[in-house]
Motif scaffolding. Structure first.
Motif, PDB file in Angstrom:
ATOM      1  N   MET A  32      -2.009  32.803   0.196  1.00 41.03           N
ATOM      2  CA  MET A  32      -1.765  31.585  -0.566  1.00 41.03           C
ATOM      3  C   MET A  32      -2.969  30.645  -0.530  1.00 41.03           C
ATOM      4  N   THR A  33      -3.796  30.710   0.490  1.00 45.34           N
ATOM      5  CA  THR A  33      -4.904  29.781   0.595  1.00 45.34           C
ATOM      6  C   THR A  33      -6.239  30.398   0.190  1.00 45.34           C
ATOM      7  N   ALA A  34      -6.287  31.680  -0.086  1.00 46.45           N
ATOM      8  CA  ALA A  34      -7.545  32.329  -0.455  1.00 46.45           C
ATOM      9  C   ALA A  34      -7.979  31.864  -1.835  1.00 46.45           C
ATOM     10  N   ARG A  35      -9.255  31.475  -1.921  1.00 40.39           N
ATOM     11  CA  ARG A  35      -9.819  30.972  -3.171  1.00 40.39           C
ATOM     12  C   ARG A  35     -10.824  32.003  -3.691  1.00 40.39           C
ATOM     13  N   ALA A  77     -16.620  24.504  -5.541  1.00 36.64           N
ATOM     14  CA  ALA A  77     -15.364  24.897  -4.887  1.00 36.64           C
ATOM     15  C   ALA A  77     -15.668  25.693  -3.626  1.00 36.64           C
ATOM     16  N   ALA A  78     -14.797  25.565  -2.655  1.00 41.75           N
ATOM     17  CA  ALA A  78     -14.928  26.363  -1.430  1.00 41.75           C
ATOM     18  C   ALA A  78     -14.389  27.762  -1.740  1.00 41.75           C
ATOM     19  N   VAL A  79     -15.287  28.694  -1.998  1.00 44.16           N
ATOM     20  CA  VAL A  79     -14.915  30.043  -2.420  1.00 44.16           C
ATOM     21  C   VAL A  79     -14.859  30.958  -1.207  1.00 44.16           C
ATOM     22  N   ASP A  80     -13.750  31.701  -1.069  1.00 43.49           N
ATOM     23  CA  ASP A  80     -13.605  32.684  -0.005  1.00 43.49           C
ATOM     24  C   ASP A  80     -14.141  34.046  -0.431  1.00 43.49           C
ATOM     25  N   LEU A  81     -13.843  34.424  -1.666  1.00 48.22           N
ATOM     26  CA  LEU A  81     -14.176  35.757  -2.161  1.00 48.22           C
ATOM     27  C   LEU A  81     -14.657  35.656  -3.593  1.00 48.22           C
ATOM     28  N   ALA A  82     -15.725  36.390  -3.904  1.00 49.06           N
ATOM     29  CA  ALA A  82     -16.208  36.501  -5.281  1.00 49.06           C
ATOM     30  C   ALA A  82     -16.142  37.958  -5.693  1.00 49.06           C
ATOM     31  N   LEU A  83     -15.544  38.203  -6.841  1.00 47.37           N
ATOM     32  CA  LEU A  83     -15.529  39.528  -7.457  1.00 47.37           C
ATOM     33  C   LEU A  83     -16.599  39.492  -8.534  1.00 47.37           C
ATOM     34  N   VAL A  84     -17.664  40.265  -8.346  1.00 49.09           N
ATOM     35  CA  VAL A  84     -18.875  40.117  -9.144  1.00 49.09           C
ATOM     36  C   VAL A  84     -19.171  41.379  -9.948  1.00 49.09           C
ATOM     37  N   GLU A 104     -26.399  32.928   1.251  1.00 49.87           N
ATOM     38  CA  GLU A 104     -26.674  31.490   1.243  1.00 49.87           C
ATOM     39  C   GLU A 104     -25.421  30.629   1.312  1.00 49.87           C
ATOM     40  N   ASP A 105     -24.339  31.103   0.708  1.00 52.90           N
ATOM     41  CA  ASP A 105     -23.130  30.282   0.615  1.00 52.90           C
ATOM     42  C   ASP A 105     -21.993  30.780   1.497  1.00 52.90           C
ATOM     43  N   GLY A 106     -22.173  31.921   2.167  1.00 53.72           N
ATOM     44  CA  GLY A 106     -21.131  32.441   3.056  1.00 53.72           C
ATOM     45  C   GLY A 106     -19.903  32.963   2.346  1.00 53.72           C
ATOM     46  N   VAL A 107     -20.048  33.367   1.098  1.00 55.21           N
ATOM     47  CA  VAL A 107     -18.936  33.897   0.311  1.00 55.21           C
ATOM     48  C   VAL A 107     -18.825  35.400   0.561  1.00 55.21           C
ATOM     49  N   THR A 108     -17.630  35.902   0.729  1.00 58.97           N
ATOM     50  CA  THR A 108     -17.403  37.345   0.809  1.00 58.97           C
ATOM     51  C   THR A 108     -17.514  37.895  -0.606  1.00 58.97           C
ATOM     52  N   VAL A 109     -18.294  38.941  -0.788  1.00 59.01           N
ATOM     53  CA  VAL A 109     -18.571  39.466  -2.128  1.00 59.01           C
ATOM     54  C   VAL A 109     -18.187  40.927  -2.226  1.00 59.01           C
ATOM     55  N   VAL A 110     -17.456  41.238  -3.310  1.00 60.94           N
ATOM     56  CA  VAL A 110     -17.164  42.616  -3.699  1.00 60.94           C
ATOM     57  C   VAL A 110     -17.624  42.765  -5.139  1.00 60.94           C
ATOM     58  N   TYR A 111     -18.428  43.772  -5.395  1.00 59.43           N
ATOM     59  CA  TYR A 111     -18.844  44.054  -6.763  1.00 59.43           C
ATOM     60  C   TYR A 111     -17.746  44.839  -7.468  1.00 59.43           C
ATOM     61  N   MET A 112     -17.535  44.522  -8.732  1.00 58.35           N
ATOM     62  CA  MET A 112     -16.623  45.281  -9.594  1.00 58.35           C
ATOM     63  C   MET A 112     -17.439  45.653 -10.827  1.00 58.35           C
ATOM     64  N   THR A 113     -17.711  46.929 -10.980  1.00 58.01           N
ATOM     65  CA  THR A 113     -18.589  47.336 -12.068  1.00 58.01           C
ATOM     66  C   THR A 113     -18.278  48.748 -12.540  1.00 58.01           C
ATOM     67  N   ALA A 146     -10.940  42.832   1.821  1.00 58.45           N
ATOM     68  CA  ALA A 146     -12.098  41.933   1.902  1.00 58.45           C
ATOM     69  C   ALA A 146     -11.735  40.626   2.604  1.00 58.45           C
ATOM     70  N   LEU A 147     -10.588  40.067   2.286  1.00 62.86           N
ATOM     71  CA  LEU A 147     -10.171  38.818   2.925  1.00 62.86           C
ATOM     72  C   LEU A 147      -9.826  39.042   4.396  1.00 62.86           C
ATOM     73  N   GLY A 148      -9.261  40.197   4.704  1.00 68.59           N
ATOM     74  CA  GLY A 148      -8.984  40.530   6.099  1.00 68.59           C
ATOM     75  C   GLY A 148     -10.263  40.608   6.912  1.00 68.59           C
ATOM     76  N   ARG A 149     -11.275  41.256   6.349  1.00 68.01           N
ATOM     77  CA  ARG A 149     -12.578  41.320   7.040  1.00 68.01           C
ATOM     78  C   ARG A 149     -13.174  39.937   7.211  1.00 68.01           C
ATOM     79  N   ARG A 150     -13.026  39.093   6.204  1.00 66.41           N
ATOM     80  CA  ARG A 150     -13.552  37.733   6.281  1.00 66.41           C
ATOM     81  C   ARG A 150     -12.901  36.965   7.428  1.00 66.41           C
ATOM     82  N   GLN A 151     -11.607  37.192   7.623  1.00 62.03           N
ATOM     83  CA  GLN A 151     -10.860  36.472   8.655  1.00 62.03           C
ATOM     84  C   GLN A 151     -10.930  37.159  10.012  1.00 62.03           C
TER      85      GLN A 151
END
Length: 166
Positions: A32-35, A77-84, A104-113, A146-151
């Motif tokens: 619920m809190t993941a951005r 925005a305080a971003v937790d995860l970016a799907l790029v 630089e921003d500490g965002v967890t990143v997963v590429y979707m391509t 990805a969010l589990g790894r972040r936490q």
């Protein structure tokens, strides 16, 4: 993305696009809190991804079609995860953008391509790549992983659809 096998209903969005949604919402407070920031230049793909993530209970802070817009949204925005996505409207800028967001921003990143070979050697600071097209279940598992790894939550295995970087 495929429509989920869960009981779905079709509704119209404000712009008249069909929206498939499920009645299930997550009760997990971390969900619920993941951005999440969606960085995708194909409007319909970004819209469908937004619907899937919101239906799963995540907060989508925005969608960006180019690197400049994505950087601005990430700073606002305080971003937790970016799907790029790798190929954005301003060219193949997704690889560098993902690296910058992570380092630089500490965002967890997963590429979707649709071109996972472009990042086959990995990208420093990012988790991995999910090949497109992907179904809702693959997105759900990948985002949860990805969010589990972040936490710092111990995870036994990655989703099979997610190609992890070393």
């Amino acid at each position: 993305m495929r429509k989920s096998s869960r009981r779905c209903e079709q509704r119209e969005t404000r712009k008249g696009f069909p929206r498939y949604f499920t009645e299930r919402r997550s009760s997990n407070p971390a969900v619920m809190t993941a951005r999440i920031l969606i960085i995708e230049d194909e409007a319909l793909v970004a819209m469908e991804l937004r619907f899937v993530l919101e239906d799963l209970g995540y907060e989508v802070v925005g969608s960006a079609a180019d690197a400049r817009t994505a950087r601005n949204l990430a700073k606002q925005a305080a971003v937790d995860l970016a799907l790029v996505d790798i190929h954005l409207s301003d060219g193949p800028t997704g690889v560098d953008l993902g690296r910058d967001l992570a380092q630089e921003d500490g965002v967890t990143v997963v590429y979707m391509t649709a071109n996972p070979g472009m990042v086959r050697n990995g990208v420093a600071g990012t988790i991995g790549v999910l090949s497109k097209p992907s179904d809702e279940r693959a997105v759900e598992r990948t985002v949860a992983y990805a969010l589990g790894r972040r936490q710092g939550v111990p995870v036994e295995y990655a989703p099979p659809e997610l190609q992890l970087f070393a």
